[in-house]
Write an enzyme that holds these catalytic residues in place. Structure first.
Site, PDB file in Angstrom:
ATOM      1  N   CYS A  45       0.834  -1.208   0.000  1.00 21.35           N
ATOM      2  CA  CYS A  45       0.000   0.000   0.000  1.00 21.35           C
ATOM      3  C   CYS A  45       0.863   1.251   0.000  1.00 21.35           C
ATOM      4  CB  CYS A  45      -0.915  -0.017   1.226  1.00 21.35           C
ATOM      5  SG  CYS A  45      -1.847   1.505   1.421  1.00 21.35           S
TER       6      CYS A  45
ATOM      7  N   CYS B 183      -0.377   4.078   2.316  1.00 20.41           N
ATOM      8  CA  CYS B 183      -0.122   3.841   3.735  1.00 20.41           C
ATOM      9  C   CYS B 183       1.361   4.030   4.071  1.00 20.41           C
ATOM     10  CB  CYS B 183      -0.503   2.417   4.142  1.00 20.41           C
ATOM     11  SG  CYS B 183      -1.994   1.794   3.391  1.00 20.41           S
ATOM     12  N   ASP B 184       2.233   3.534   3.211  1.00 24.43           N
ATOM     13  CA  ASP B 184       3.648   3.405   3.605  1.00 24.43           C
ATOM     14  C   ASP B 184       4.621   4.240   2.784  1.00 24.43           C
ATOM     15  OD1 ASP B 184       2.757   1.540   5.425  1.00 24.43           O
ATOM     16  OD2 ASP B 184       3.077  -0.153   4.081  1.00 24.43           O
TER      17      ASP B 184
END
Ligand code: NAP
Length: 315
Positions: A134, A137-138
């Site tokens: 992701c 997200c990261d």
């Protein structure tokens, strides 16, 4: 009997939320069950540039928030629960969740799909420690670091573009020498000064003690094996996997007709082989898996569920 909903929808992604909106607006008692966070894959997508009308604030989370608000406005209930067992044979369908048991006259199955793992040594151990699925997200963990993106589809190329906001260099590693992604996205990536490509190559192993430290590549044409080590100063780098998705349909195996890869077979009206059970979104056999087709499926499924109830349940 306990409360019987007209429609219970499994999955709170775009297909499920659209079904919820249409069902609730059609005055059916409607429950949407989501096991994690509403929004599905789109909730972790930075930019949704191809959803019609989505121009200002076109992020995935913003779109999801609007969909949820609209569902609430029309009276659809959204609850968090993970369904463990389904009983579809009776006229009233039963869903057994971790928290509650639910009864419904009709069910819309919209659980979506989850990222496919590459299945190489080191991948599981180093997930969250350099390996990610992701970018939203990261991505920012890799500010000024090097990143490899695995895959050649729309997700890989779009997410690689997104990661360039953070990483100093992004290398797309693809197993063929031609991308699968849409031409328009490819062109942007080819022109991008921070993006490089490694063709005909896959990952054989990911190594690291607590953090990704090196990755072993195999050239599928020449058989050559190479190992890329983290820059000494960085000590690590990122590996983002975008090698497709797997439908979340295990719960329905042996009950609903599926293709060989687990996608649910429906007709054009989203009807499955079980009367009163409809499929919608990425979990279903279809040619285009996008938000725009997911919401369309959800709307059709809800309208068909309403017709099914009218024809099969007396007032
Ligand atoms: P995808 O289209 O299935 O692409 C998966 C990629 O991973 C392919 O390039 C595939 O290579 C590669 N791959 C698969 N297994 C592999 C393995 N074991 N080792 C190495 N590489 C492997 O998946 P996606 O990109 O996630 O897209 C899923 C769906 O969502 C598609 O229908 C896509 O169009 C849609 N989508 C659309 C948008 C958009 O329109 N903006 C954005 C994201 C996703 P091959 O090419 O050689 O098969």
């Amino acid at each position: 009997m306990e409360n019987v909903y007209d429609v219970v929808i499994i999955g709170g992604g775009p297909a499920g939320l659209s079904a919820g909106l249409y069902a609730a607006r059609g005055k059916m008692t409607t429950l949407i069950l989501e096991k994690e966070k509403t929004g599905g894959q789109i909730a972790t997508t930075e930019e949704v540039a191809n959803y019609p009308g989505s121009i200002t604030d076109a992020t995935g989370p913003a779109l999801v928030a609007r969909m949820v608000e609209q569902c609430n406005e029309f009276g659809a209930k959204i609850e968090k629960d993970t369904i463990k067992e389904v009983k579809l044979e009776g006229k009233i369908k039963i869903l057994v969740g971790e928290k509650n048991t639910y009864h419904a006259k009709s069910i819309i199955v919209a659980p979506g799909a989850s990222p496919r793992l590459l299945g190489v040594p080191g991948e599981k151990e180093l997930t969250g420690k350099g390996v990610s699925y992701c970018a939203t997200c990261d991505g920012d963990f890799f500010t000024d670091f090097e990143v490899f993106v695995i895959g050649g589809g729309d997700s890989a190329v779009e997410e690689a573009m997104f990661i360039t906001k953070f990483a100093r260099k992004v290398t797309i590693v693809h197993r063929r020498e031609e991308l699968r992604a849409a031409k328009s996205i490819q062109e942007k990536a080819f022109k991008h000064p921070k993006i490089d490509f490694i063709w005909n190559t896959t990952i054989k192993e990911i190594k690291g003690d607590g953090l990704v430290e090196s990755v072993v590549f195999e050239n599928l044409k020449t058989g050559e094996i190479t190992e890329h080590h983290a820059d000494e100063e960085d000590g690590t780098f990122g590996i983002f996997m975008f090698v497709g998705y797997i439908p979340q349909t295990d719960l329905f195996k042996g009950m609903l007709d599926m293709d060989r890869t687990g996608y649910i077979v429906t007709d054009d009206n989203m009807k499955t082989n079980v009367p009163g059970v409809f499929g919608a979104g990425d979990c279903r056999v279809k040619s285009l898996r996008q938000v725009v087709t997911a919401v369309s499926d959800g709307a059709i499924a809800a309208v068909q569920a309403e017709k099914y109830i009218e024809n099969n349940f007396e007032e």
